[in-house]
Structure formats: structure tokens, C-alpha cells
Design a protein around this motif. Structure first.
Motif, mmCIF file in Angstrom:
data_model
loop_
_atom_site.group_PDB
_atom_site.id
_atom_site.type_symbol
_atom_site.label_atom_id
_atom_site.label_comp_id
_atom_site.label_asym_id
_atom_site.label_seq_id
_atom_site.Cartn_x
_atom_site.Cartn_y
_atom_site.Cartn_z
ATOM 1 N N HIS A 146 0.835 -1.198 0.000
ATOM 2 C CA HIS A 146 0.000 0.000 0.000
ATOM 3 C C HIS A 146 0.878 1.261 0.000
ATOM 4 C CE1 HIS A 146 -3.427 -2.485 2.045
ATOM 5 N NE2 HIS A 146 -3.252 -2.788 0.764
ATOM 6 N N GLU A 147 0.556 2.178 -0.893
ATOM 7 C CA GLU A 147 1.328 3.414 -1.017
ATOM 8 C C GLU A 147 0.447 4.618 -0.712
ATOM 9 O OE1 GLU A 147 2.680 3.334 -5.026
ATOM 10 O OE2 GLU A 147 4.061 1.637 -4.722
ATOM 11 N N LYS A 148 1.091 5.688 -0.312
ATOM 12 C CA LYS A 148 0.415 6.966 -0.046
ATOM 13 C C LYS A 148 -0.761 6.802 0.921
ATOM 14 C CE LYS A 148 1.667 8.830 -4.579
ATOM 15 N NZ LYS A 148 1.177 9.445 -5.852
ATOM 16 N N VAL A 149 -0.518 6.096 1.994
ATOM 17 C CA VAL A 149 -1.559 5.852 2.992
ATOM 18 C C VAL A 149 -1.859 7.140 3.761
ATOM 19 C CG1 VAL A 149 -2.205 4.531 5.035
ATOM 20 C CG2 VAL A 149 -0.844 3.446 3.216
ATOM 21 N N SER A 163 -11.280 6.801 8.218
ATOM 22 C CA SER A 163 -11.270 6.641 6.769
ATOM 23 C C SER A 163 -9.813 6.654 6.294
ATOM 24 C CB SER A 163 -12.065 7.773 6.110
ATOM 25 O OG SER A 163 -12.195 7.566 4.724
ATOM 26 N N ILE A 164 -9.423 5.611 5.558
ATOM 27 C CA ILE A 164 -8.029 5.480 5.129
ATOM 28 C C ILE A 164 -7.965 5.361 3.613
ATOM 29 C CG2 ILE A 164 -5.868 4.235 5.506
ATOM 30 C CD1 ILE A 164 -8.444 2.959 7.649
ATOM 31 N N SER A 165 -7.209 6.248 2.991
ATOM 32 C CA SER A 165 -7.012 6.190 1.544
ATOM 33 C C SER A 165 -5.615 5.650 1.249
ATOM 34 C CB SER A 165 -7.186 7.574 0.920
ATOM 35 O OG SER A 165 -6.245 8.487 1.458
ATOM 36 N N PHE A 166 -5.488 4.940 0.136
ATOM 37 C CA PHE A 166 -4.173 4.433 -0.266
ATOM 38 C C PHE A 166 -4.214 4.020 -1.735
ATOM 39 C CE2 PHE A 166 -6.687 1.044 1.548
ATOM 40 C CZ PHE A 166 -6.458 -0.085 0.773
ATOM 41 N N GLU A 181 -7.786 3.065 -3.590
ATOM 42 C CA GLU A 181 -8.622 2.338 -2.644
ATOM 43 C C GLU A 181 -8.903 3.161 -1.395
ATOM 44 O OE1 GLU A 181 -7.722 -1.802 -2.081
ATOM 45 O OE2 GLU A 181 -6.245 -1.783 -3.708
ATOM 46 N N GLN A 182 -9.993 2.791 -0.752
ATOM 47 C CA GLN A 182 -10.396 3.451 0.496
ATOM 48 C C GLN A 182 -10.959 2.395 1.434
ATOM 49 O OE1 GLN A 182 -10.018 6.891 0.428
ATOM 50 N NE2 GLN A 182 -10.637 7.304 2.537
#
Length: 229
Positions: A146-149, A163-166, A181-182
Motif C-alpha cells: 500500500h502506497e500513499k496511505v 477513513s483510510i485512503s491508499f 482504494e479506500q
């Protein structure tokens, strides 16, 4: 005789002055220490502790947590009924998947529900659920793919939500596709709602924006949490 009568009178006055529990001793009782005897009002055994009450004792069908409109908006071309991934314990765990391909735009959404009962040794249902929710959040950043979390709190959803974006890359044959992804993890009482939403643009399609993926996931999470009531 005069002295004996005087001593008897002194003894009688002394006994009258002490508390009632000692009167027996003054009156020449058996001499046993009554304080050492167990009180008849105290039970020799106590009842085992009871598990704490929980907010939810059952779970809804995960495939019925979202409206047809939400599914259509978030996952175009998906079957509205979704795919129930099944569980041997439907009141403890359930997951539903919606996926669709609109032209070259791919979207997939899952709603997972996990309920915890209270246990006198493991903790209350809400405590156990909170621990699991923390694990679900932490798992995103622990995954090396997972990148740019980016993790932010999501207000107004259950008792608390994150809420987590990656971003990630997935291979499709010999080609690698970029996915946005979220993951939204919401805690409500003794239930954890986890929403996973991902999108990709195949062939000539563009990768969806982070904003669109985040808004879709958060919309689904809010609706899924309300479906618990």
C-alpha cells in the motif's frame, strides 16, 4: 459479708456499662469468642460474574445494508443484489461484494460486519469490537504494497470511524494496473463495519480520483452503519 456485697455491686455496674455484645462475657457465659463465628447473613459462596450487556445481538444481511441507489451510484453496472460471501455464523459475521465494469472503469465494494459478544475473561463486546477496529485500521499501513496511505477520522458515523485512503498496483496478466482504494472502519457499540472500495481504469480508462473513491466509500459506510439499527 459487707465487702462481698460491695464487690458484687461493682461487678454488676461494670457489666451494665459495656456494649451489649460483651454482656454475655460479663454474665459468665461459655467464654467462646462469638466474633469468630461466621455471620449467618453472609453467603459462603458468591454468584459468578455475568457478561456485560451488548448493544446488538444480531446482524442484518450485509447485502441489504445499502440502497439500490447507492449501489448504482458507487458501483455502476453491478448487480444490485450483491454477492453474499457467506458465513457459518450469520449473527456474528457477514460480508457482501458488489463489482462492476462500466466501459473501462472498474469498481468493487465490500461491506463487512463483525459483531462481538461480551465475555467475562476477554472483555465486554464493545471493548473487543474496539480492539478489532484498531487492528483493521492498522492493517492498511502495515501492508507493504500500500502506497500513499492517509488516515483521517470520520465524524458522525457510529461511535467512531476512521477513513483510510491508499494506492496499490495489481497485475492483470502481464499488465499492471493502478488502483485507488479506500477503507472505512466504523465502530458502533459491539459491531465493527468495514467498507472497502476500489477503482481502476483499464486499457484507455483513467484511474479514478482519490476524491471520488473516498466519497463513495464514506457514503456506503454511513448507510451501512445506519442499517444496524
Amino acid at each position: 459479708m459487707h465487702h462481698n456485697a460491695k464487690r458484687t455491686a461493682v461487678r454488676t455496674l461494670a457489666c451494665a456499662a459495656v456494649p451489649m455484645l460483651l454482656v454475655a462475657g460479663c454474665s459468665g457465659g461459655s467464654g467462646e469468642d462469638d466474633s469468630a463465628k461466621p455471620s449467618p447473613s453472609v453467603s459462603s459462596s458468591s454468584a459468578p460474574p455475568s457478561p456485560a450487556p451488548v448493544k446488538f445481538t444480531t446482524l442484518p444481511d450485509p447485502c441489504k445494508t445499502l440502497s439500490k441507489k447507492t449501489i448504482k451510484d458507487v458501483v455502476p453496472e453491478a448487480k444490485e443484489a450483491g454477492k453474499n460471501l457467506g458465513s457459518e455464523d450469520a449473527d456474528g459475521y457477514g460480508t457482501c461484494l458488489w463489482s462492476g465494469l462500466d466501459g473501462f472503469q472498474y469498481r468493487a465494494l465490500t461491506v463487512s460486519l463483525k459483531r462481538f459478544d461480551s465475555d467475562v475473561t476477554l472483555g465486554s463486546g464493545s471493548e473487543r469490537a474496539a480492539e478489532y477496529a484498531g487492528q483493521q485500521v492498522a492493517a492498511v499501513s502495515r501492508d507493504g504494497e500500500h502506497e500513499k496511505v492517509k488516515e483521517v477520522p470520520l465524524d458522525g458515523v457510529g461511535d467512531q470511524a476512521t477513513s483510510i485512503s491508499f494506492e496499490t498496483k495489481k497485475k492483470d496478466g502481464k499488465k499492471t494496473e493502478d488502483y485507488r482504494e479506500q477503507r472505512v472502519v466504523a465502530l458502533d457499540g459491539n459491531v465493527v463495519v468495514t467498507v472497502e472500495y476500489e477503482g481502476a481504469g483499464f486499457e484507455t480508462g483513467e484511474t479514478p480520483s482519490a476524491k471520488d473513491i473516498r466519497e463513495g466509500a464514506e457514503k456506503a459506510a454511513k448507510e451501512a452503519v445506519k442499517a444496524l439499527e
